[in-house]
Design a protein around this motif. Structure first.
Motif, PDB file in Angstrom:
ATOM      1  N   ALA A 145      38.253  25.713  98.831  1.00 44.36           N
ATOM      2  CA  ALA A 145      37.917  26.722  97.831  1.00 44.36           C
ATOM      3  C   ALA A 145      37.749  26.002  96.499  1.00 44.36           C
ATOM      4  CB  ALA A 145      38.993  27.796  97.746  1.00 44.36           C
ATOM      5  N   ALA A 146      37.239  26.725  95.513  1.00 49.69           N
ATOM      6  CA  ALA A 146      37.032  26.127  94.189  1.00 49.69           C
ATOM      7  C   ALA A 146      37.213  27.187  93.118  1.00 49.69           C
ATOM      8  CB  ALA A 146      35.648  25.498  94.087  1.00 49.69           C
ATOM      9  N   VAL A 147      37.595  26.718  91.936  1.00 51.85           N
ATOM     10  CA  VAL A 147      37.675  27.559  90.742  1.00 51.85           C
ATOM     11  C   VAL A 147      36.879  26.862  89.651  1.00 51.85           C
ATOM     12  CG1 VAL A 147      39.161  28.655  89.030  1.00 51.85           C
ATOM     13  CG2 VAL A 147      39.991  28.336  91.379  1.00 51.85           C
ATOM     14  N   LEU A 148      35.916  27.566  89.065  1.00 54.82           N
ATOM     15  CA  LEU A 148      35.156  27.032  87.942  1.00 54.82           C
ATOM     16  C   LEU A 148      35.388  27.911  86.726  1.00 54.82           C
ATOM     17  CD1 LEU A 148      31.658  26.003  89.390  1.00 54.82           C
ATOM     18  CD2 LEU A 148      33.751  24.647  89.204  1.00 54.82           C
ATOM     19  N   LEU A 149      35.616  27.279  85.578  1.00 49.16           N
ATOM     20  CA  LEU A 149      35.825  27.995  84.326  1.00 49.16           C
ATOM     21  C   LEU A 149      34.597  27.858  83.441  1.00 49.16           C
ATOM     22  CD1 LEU A 149      38.836  26.657  85.199  1.00 49.16           C
ATOM     23  CD2 LEU A 149      39.469  28.216  83.363  1.00 49.16           C
ATOM     24  N   LEU A 150      34.326  28.924  82.682  1.00 51.37           N
ATOM     25  CA  LEU A 150      33.156  28.964  81.815  1.00 51.37           C
ATOM     26  C   LEU A 150      33.601  29.454  80.437  1.00 51.37           C
ATOM     27  CD1 LEU A 150      32.353  30.307  84.848  1.00 51.37           C
ATOM     28  CD2 LEU A 150      30.080  30.076  83.868  1.00 51.37           C
TER      29      LEU A 150
ATOM     30  N   ARG B  31      47.102  22.116  96.778  1.00 48.83           N
ATOM     31  CA  ARG B  31      46.257  22.917  97.662  1.00 48.83           C
ATOM     32  C   ARG B  31      44.843  22.340  97.663  1.00 48.83           C
ATOM     33  NH1 ARG B  31      47.011  29.200  96.243  1.00 48.83           N
ATOM     34  NH2 ARG B  31      45.651  29.305  98.070  1.00 48.83           N
ATOM     35  N   PRO B  32      44.084  22.555  98.716  1.00 49.51           N
ATOM     36  CA  PRO B  32      42.719  22.011  98.785  1.00 49.51           C
ATOM     37  C   PRO B  32      41.743  22.847  97.960  1.00 49.51           C
ATOM     38  CG  PRO B  32      43.199  23.232 100.778  1.00 49.51           C
ATOM     39  CD  PRO B  32      44.471  23.239  99.976  1.00 49.51           C
ATOM     40  N   VAL B  33      41.982  22.870  96.642  1.00 49.00           N
ATOM     41  CA  VAL B  33      41.183  23.672  95.724  1.00 49.00           C
ATOM     42  C   VAL B  33      40.586  22.759  94.661  1.00 49.00           C
ATOM     43  CG1 VAL B  33      41.195  25.549  94.031  1.00 49.00           C
ATOM     44  CG2 VAL B  33      42.611  25.712  96.098  1.00 49.00           C
ATOM     45  N   ALA B  34      39.278  22.688  94.581  1.00 50.16           N
ATOM     46  CA  ALA B  34      38.614  21.947  93.515  1.00 50.16           C
ATOM     47  C   ALA B  34      38.643  22.780  92.241  1.00 50.16           C
ATOM     48  CB  ALA B  34      37.170  21.632  93.905  1.00 50.16           C
ATOM     49  N   LEU B  35      38.854  22.121  91.107  1.00 52.41           N
ATOM     50  CA  LEU B  35      38.964  22.801  89.826  1.00 52.41           C
ATOM     51  C   LEU B  35      38.022  22.131  88.841  1.00 52.41           C
ATOM     52  CD1 LEU B  35      40.468  24.855  87.994  1.00 52.41           C
ATOM     53  CD2 LEU B  35      42.156  23.048  87.552  1.00 52.41           C
ATOM     54  N   GLY B  36      37.187  22.924  88.181  1.00 53.44           N
ATOM     55  CA  GLY B  36      36.238  22.344  87.243  1.00 53.44           C
ATOM     56  C   GLY B  36      35.717  23.377  86.274  1.00 53.44           C
ATOM     57  N   ARG B  37      34.689  22.989  85.527  1.00 49.45           N
ATOM     58  CA  ARG B  37      34.067  23.901  84.584  1.00 49.45           C
ATOM     59  C   ARG B  37      32.561  23.691  84.573  1.00 49.45           C
ATOM     60  NH1 ARG B  37      32.357  21.671  79.656  1.00 49.45           N
ATOM     61  NH2 ARG B  37      33.269  19.636  79.112  1.00 49.45           N
ATOM     62  N   VAL B  38      31.884  24.684  84.040  1.00 54.13           N
ATOM     63  CA  VAL B  38      30.434  24.594  83.848  1.00 54.13           C
ATOM     64  C   VAL B  38      30.168  23.928  82.509  1.00 54.13           C
ATOM     65  CG1 VAL B  38      28.299  25.912  83.570  1.00 54.13           C
ATOM     66  CG2 VAL B  38      30.001  26.631  85.266  1.00 54.13           C
TER      67      VAL B  38
ATOM     68  N   GLY C 206      35.469  33.286  83.443  1.00 48.35           N
ATOM     69  CA  GLY C 206      34.694  33.095  82.228  1.00 48.35           C
ATOM     70  C   GLY C 206      35.212  33.915  81.070  1.00 48.35           C
ATOM     71  N   HIS C 207      35.042  33.365  79.862  1.00 47.54           N
ATOM     72  CA  HIS C 207      35.430  34.065  78.632  1.00 47.54           C
ATOM     73  C   HIS C 207      34.186  34.357  77.806  1.00 47.54           C
ATOM     74  CE1 HIS C 207      36.805  33.790  74.256  1.00 47.54           C
ATOM     75  NE2 HIS C 207      37.285  34.940  74.698  1.00 47.54           N
ATOM     76  N   SER C 208      34.040  35.598  77.355  1.00 48.72           N
ATOM     77  CA  SER C 208      32.989  35.983  76.425  1.00 48.72           C
ATOM     78  C   SER C 208      31.613  35.662  77.010  1.00 48.72           C
ATOM     79  CB  SER C 208      33.223  35.284  75.080  1.00 48.72           C
ATOM     80  OG  SER C 208      32.372  35.777  74.086  1.00 48.72           O
ATOM     81  N   MET C 209      30.825  34.783  76.374  1.00 45.37           N
ATOM     82  CA  MET C 209      29.533  34.398  76.933  1.00 45.37           C
ATOM     83  C   MET C 209      29.694  33.777  78.308  1.00 45.37           C
ATOM     84  SD  MET C 209      26.704  31.643  75.522  1.00 45.37           S
ATOM     85  CE  MET C 209      27.595  30.238  76.227  1.00 45.37           C
ATOM     86  N   GLY C 210      30.791  33.053  78.507  1.00 43.01           N
ATOM     87  CA  GLY C 210      31.036  32.449  79.815  1.00 43.01           C
ATOM     88  C   GLY C 210      31.254  33.490  80.893  1.00 43.01           C
TER      89      GLY C 210
ATOM     90  N   GLY D  39      36.532  38.048  84.413  1.00 43.16           N
ATOM     91  CA  GLY D  39      35.917  38.044  83.100  1.00 43.16           C
ATOM     92  C   GLY D  39      36.941  38.347  82.019  1.00 43.16           C
ATOM     93  N   LEU D  40      37.091  37.427  81.068  1.00 38.84           N
ATOM     94  CA  LEU D  40      38.058  37.555  79.982  1.00 38.84           C
ATOM     95  C   LEU D  40      37.319  37.930  78.703  1.00 38.84           C
ATOM     96  CD1 LEU D  40      39.926  34.199  80.723  1.00 38.84           C
ATOM     97  CD2 LEU D  40      40.469  36.466  81.640  1.00 38.84           C
ATOM     98  N   ALA D  41      37.649  39.087  78.119  1.00 38.88           N
ATOM     99  CA  ALA D  41      36.950  39.577  76.930  1.00 38.88           C
ATOM    100  C   ALA D  41      35.441  39.384  77.099  1.00 38.88           C
ATOM    101  CB  ALA D  41      37.452  38.860  75.678  1.00 38.88           C
ATOM    102  N   PRO D  42      34.875  39.922  78.181  1.00 35.96           N
ATOM    103  CA  PRO D  42      33.505  39.572  78.528  1.00 35.96           C
ATOM    104  C   PRO D  42      32.465  40.195  77.599  1.00 35.96           C
ATOM    105  CG  PRO D  42      34.321  41.265  79.998  1.00 35.96           C
ATOM    106  CD  PRO D  42      35.487  40.845  79.145  1.00 35.96           C
ATOM    107  N   TRP D  43      31.312  39.563  77.578  1.00 33.13           N
ATOM    108  CA  TRP D  43      30.129  40.078  76.886  1.00 33.13           C
ATOM    109  C   TRP D  43      29.281  40.758  77.951  1.00 33.13           C
ATOM    110  CZ3 TRP D  43      25.753  36.442  74.734  1.00 33.13           C
ATOM    111  CH2 TRP D  43      24.783  37.218  74.074  1.00 33.13           C
ATOM    112  N   CYS D  44      29.252  42.085  77.922  1.00 31.41           N
ATOM    113  CA  CYS D  44      28.597  42.858  78.980  1.00 31.41           C
ATOM    114  C   CYS D  44      27.588  43.839  78.379  1.00 31.41           C
ATOM    115  CB  CYS D  44      29.624  43.632  79.799  1.00 31.41           C
ATOM    116  SG  CYS D  44      30.786  42.617  80.721  1.00 31.41           S
TER     117      CYS D  44
END
Length: 210
Positions: free
Chosen positions: A19-24, A59-66, A104-108, A126-131
């Motif tokens: 699995a993976a988690v990507l942050l924006l 855990r077999p979880v990749a962690l990264g960001r855009v 992701g936060h806001s624009m992310g 989505g954290l404080a998302p721009w929707c």
């Protein structure tokens, strides 16, 4: 695993992630220049990276960001969304077709929601998302979408977030709404709660994805 490609920055990789988690991070509505070296929106996400990293250690979880090529969304160009989709393609090249949670936060968050149609994306937080009301929702069918927003946000509108949630639910998404009383856009008020809720949600969603 191979070296990361331009739109993806891995904080932690494992031999064969499941699995993976990507942050924006956030950005601006309009800005064509690259994100600066000293980037406050990126800095706001570092506590989330640390908390999620600790929670998924071992855990077999990749962690990264855009990584964005431009600082802003830039209207119809939707640069951040394009970079998010590129990062998902690059993750597939590096790690295979692993189920992925986007945070992701806001624009992310807007970019994450746009990229959620990618076949590997199982959930978006989505954290404080721009929707904005014109953004599409049909591609969210079958995905889990969790939206957190504070009532003291003066940058993005919580009312638009809850309206987006209703539209996404009607389109077939599994939507959860989590109001953050007293929360501001920068997620500084009640910061520990933002970090704890997000980490708990990611762990839950990773379990569902796996």
């Amino acid at each position: 695993m191979k070296e990361p490609l331009p739109a993806l920055r891995l904080y932690r990789s494992v031999g064969q992630p499941r699995a993976a988690v990507l942050l924006l991070h956030g950005g601006r509505a309009d800005a064509l220049e690259p994100p600066p070296a000293l980037n406050l929106p990126l800095a706001r996400m570092r506590p989330f990276v640390r908390a999620i990293g600790r929670a998924t250690a071992g855990r077999p979880v990749a962690l990264g960001r855009v990584r964005y090529g431009h600082r802003g969304w830039n209207g119809e160009r939707a640069d951040a969304a394009r970079d998010a989709r590129l990062a998902m393609d690059e993750l597939a090249t590096l790690a295979g077709a692993v189920p992925t949670v986007l945070v992701g936060h806001s624009m992310g968050a807007r970019a994450a929601l746009h990229a959620a149609g990618h076949p590997q994306v199982k959930a978006v937080v989505g954290l404080a998302p721009w929707c904005p009301p014109e953004d599409p929702v049909d591609h969210l069918a079958g995905r889990t979408v969790v939206l957190l927003h504070g009532d003291r946000d003066r940058i993005t509108d919580p009312a638009q977030t809850w309206a987006f949630a209703a539209r996404a639910r009607a389109a077939g998404a599994d939507v959860r709404e989590l109001p953050m009383p007293g929360g501001d856009h920068a997620m500084l008020r009640g910061a520990a709660d933002w970090h704890a809720h997000t980490t708990r949600l990611v762990l839950e969603l990773l379990g569902t994805a796996s």
